[in-house]
Design a protein around this motif. Sequence first.
Motif, short mmCIF file in Angstrom:
data_model
loop_
_atom_site.label_atom_id
_atom_site.label_comp_id
_atom_site.label_asym_id
_atom_site.label_seq_id
_atom_site.Cartn_x
_atom_site.Cartn_y
_atom_site.Cartn_z
N ARG A 81 4.10 44.32 94.50
CA ARG A 81 2.65 44.36 94.33
C ARG A 81 2.25 44.17 92.87
N VAL A 82 2.85 44.95 91.99
CA VAL A 82 2.50 44.87 90.57
C VAL A 82 2.92 43.53 89.98
N GLY A 83 4.11 43.05 90.38
CA GLY A 83 4.62 41.79 89.84
C GLY A 83 3.74 40.61 90.19
N ILE A 84 3.29 40.54 91.44
CA ILE A 84 2.42 39.43 91.85
C ILE A 84 1.12 39.45 91.06
N ILE A 85 0.53 40.64 90.93
CA ILE A 85 -0.74 40.76 90.19
C ILE A 85 -0.56 40.36 88.73
N ALA A 86 0.50 40.86 88.10
CA ALA A 86 0.73 40.55 86.68
C ALA A 86 0.94 39.05 86.48
N LEU A 87 1.76 38.42 87.31
CA LEU A 87 2.02 36.98 87.17
C LEU A 87 0.75 36.16 87.39
N CYS A 88 -0.04 36.53 88.38
CA CYS A 88 -1.28 35.80 88.64
C CYS A 88 -2.28 35.96 87.50
N PHE A 89 -2.38 37.18 86.95
CA PHE A 89 -3.32 37.41 85.85
C PHE A 89 -2.90 36.66 84.59
N ILE A 90 -1.58 36.50 84.41
CA ILE A 90 -1.09 35.77 83.24
C ILE A 90 -1.30 34.27 83.41
N ALA A 91 -1.10 33.77 84.64
CA ALA A 91 -1.19 32.32 84.88
C ALA A 91 -2.62 31.85 85.07
N TRP A 92 -3.48 32.68 85.67
CA TRP A 92 -4.85 32.28 85.97
C TRP A 92 -5.83 33.37 85.55
N PRO A 93 -7.13 33.08 85.52
CA PRO A 93 -8.12 34.11 85.18
C PRO A 93 -8.05 35.28 86.16
N ALA A 94 -8.14 36.49 85.63
CA ALA A 94 -7.99 37.69 86.45
C ALA A 94 -9.13 37.82 87.46
N THR A 95 -8.79 38.17 88.68
CA THR A 95 -9.78 38.37 89.74
C THR A 95 -9.24 39.33 90.78
N LEU A 96 -10.14 39.97 91.52
CA LEU A 96 -9.75 40.90 92.57
C LEU A 96 -9.06 40.20 93.73
N TRP A 97 -9.23 38.88 93.86
CA TRP A 97 -8.62 38.16 94.97
C TRP A 97 -7.08 38.25 94.90
N TYR A 98 -6.54 38.17 93.71
CA TYR A 98 -5.07 38.26 93.56
C TYR A 98 -4.58 39.67 93.90
N VAL A 99 -5.36 40.66 93.50
CA VAL A 99 -4.99 42.05 93.82
C VAL A 99 -4.93 42.24 95.33
N ALA A 100 -5.92 41.68 96.03
CA ALA A 100 -5.97 41.79 97.48
C ALA A 100 -4.74 41.16 98.14
N ALA A 101 -4.40 39.94 97.71
CA ALA A 101 -3.24 39.25 98.29
C ALA A 101 -1.95 40.02 98.03
N ALA A 102 -1.83 40.61 96.86
CA ALA A 102 -0.61 41.34 96.49
C ALA A 102 -0.39 42.55 97.40
N PHE A 103 -1.46 43.23 97.79
CA PHE A 103 -1.32 44.39 98.67
C PHE A 103 -0.70 44.00 100.01
N VAL A 104 -1.17 42.89 100.59
CA VAL A 104 -0.67 42.48 101.90
C VAL A 104 0.79 42.04 101.82
N ILE A 105 1.14 41.24 100.82
CA ILE A 105 2.51 40.76 100.66
C ILE A 105 3.47 41.93 100.45
N ALA A 106 3.09 42.87 99.60
CA ALA A 106 3.95 44.04 99.33
C ALA A 106 4.14 44.88 100.59
N ALA A 107 3.08 45.02 101.40
CA ALA A 107 3.20 45.80 102.63
C ALA A 107 4.20 45.15 103.60
N MET A 108 4.21 43.83 103.68
CA MET A 108 5.16 43.14 104.55
C MET A 108 6.59 43.33 104.05
N ILE A 109 6.76 43.33 102.73
CA ILE A 109 8.09 43.60 102.16
C ILE A 109 8.54 45.01 102.53
N GLY A 110 7.63 45.97 102.44
CA GLY A 110 7.95 47.34 102.81
C GLY A 110 8.34 47.48 104.26
#
Length: 522
Positions: A184-213
């Motif tokens: 979750r944290v890694g996806i958000i950090a990479l997206c914020f570094i590569a593109w302008p920060a937005t809540l959309w990336y945070v949302a996507a990271a939650f779902v992906i991390a839950a599937m990994i769990g």
Amino acid sequence: MSNAMSNAASPVTPMTDVAKSRFVSNVAANACYIVLNTTIMLWYIPFLVNHLGVAAYGMIALANSLVMYGALVGTSLNVSISRFLAIDLNKGNTAGANGTFNTGLALSAIACSILLVPAAILTYFLPALFNVPAGLERAAQFLFASVGAAFLVTILSSNFGVASLIKHRFDLRNIVNSLTLLTRVGIIALCFIAWPATLWYVAAAFVIAAMIGLAGDVVVWRRLAPELHLNYRNIDRHHFRALSNLGSWSAVNQTGTLLLMQVDLLIVNAMFGAEMTGRYGAVLLFPALINTLTEAVVTVLSPAIMARYAAGDIDGMRRIACHSVKLLSVALALPAGLLCGFGAPLLHLWLGPQFAQLNVLLILLVGHLAVNLAVRPLFYVVTAYNQVKVQGLLTLALGLANIGLAIALARWSGWGVAGVAAAAAIVWTLKNCLFMSSFCATLLRLPWWSFYTPLTAGALGTLAVAFAGRLVSQFWWPPSWLALGAMVATIAVLYSIAAYFFCLNRADRELLWSVVKGRSRA
């Protein structure tokens, strides 16, 4: 009704030896996860605040708080499944365990389906119901929907994750938790570094991390509990009734608990706006970390208590309850007191000078935790005896009282957001000190005041550490993290020595050393 659902404790051989042999390694595994989680969160929250702004960060904290009310269904089912499955497996009742496991999974799937409706409604009306920063309405809706979906996945995942709890394999449990956190944290950090920060990336990271769990929990379940099989034919109406009954009352208790612990952000958002929601949400990290620290030890005690209940070892349950409450209370006084004493310089160094004024809020959020979290092991005693009904009704009543008191203190006392935190501290302490400790003592056939002395020791320890920290920081304000760390370390060493010799008796010290050496007698 099957033996799995019976409350009778037959003299069998439970996995108590496994619990003893793995106690230290389990606590160590939990401690490693806490260090990882704490380190990441101390960096992660300022990272989010700096990239998104305080108001937008407040939407993340608010979404987590709102979804917790839906997640209480999963938590309640998990409590019920854990109890009956632990008793089944400790008695060697494989058929009953499979009935419990498959029926619990079916109940979780039904609960997730039902929760989709209120989640969809809340997502649609989110901008109308809460203070959302202008221009972030759509992003906030998507964030809430994604966090909600992640928690629904977690409800299903918890059915498989219970295997690591019952089998005392907290190392595997924490590997899965660490992978989920890092994803979750890694996806958000990479997206914020590569593109302008937005809540959309945070949302996507939650779902992906839950599937990994979910994937991780399934893998661990297959390794640890090969005797449990997915088979719809094992869904049983007797198990359904027993799981639903305990789960329902557990849900009532969880609802009251959330009204005590999670309603504050909703009140702050409604009364003080999105900006203050973000500030309050950032400070909430510290009580959350202390709560996580407590869970590192307490979750290890859960299967041990269930195993002794299954074997009819009431003396063993008493020893675990009495020693754990005392040791936790004395130990939790240190982090709670340090945060109370060094709150202002900590917030100044961590988030900036503008956050130092939230020092009083931090004191109200953490000052009572040495008492209220120390009783956590007693919750497992209540669950083992299947006596959640009374606890649930009282917790719900006090949770509702907390809402009224929080609004009153915030609006009419002039305390502002501090009134919201003060209300929770008052009501939560009344619940645990006047009810939980006495109720559990009665269940264990101990004098009703048995747990008052250790809880008092934790309260006094918190005051002593807080006073020392406040005194030191007023005379020598720490200009850097290094200086703050040196002050904290000095007080921590002095307190630890004093607590060891003056707060613990001989039996407590012997138990503590036996745990350190890996020979727990609890």
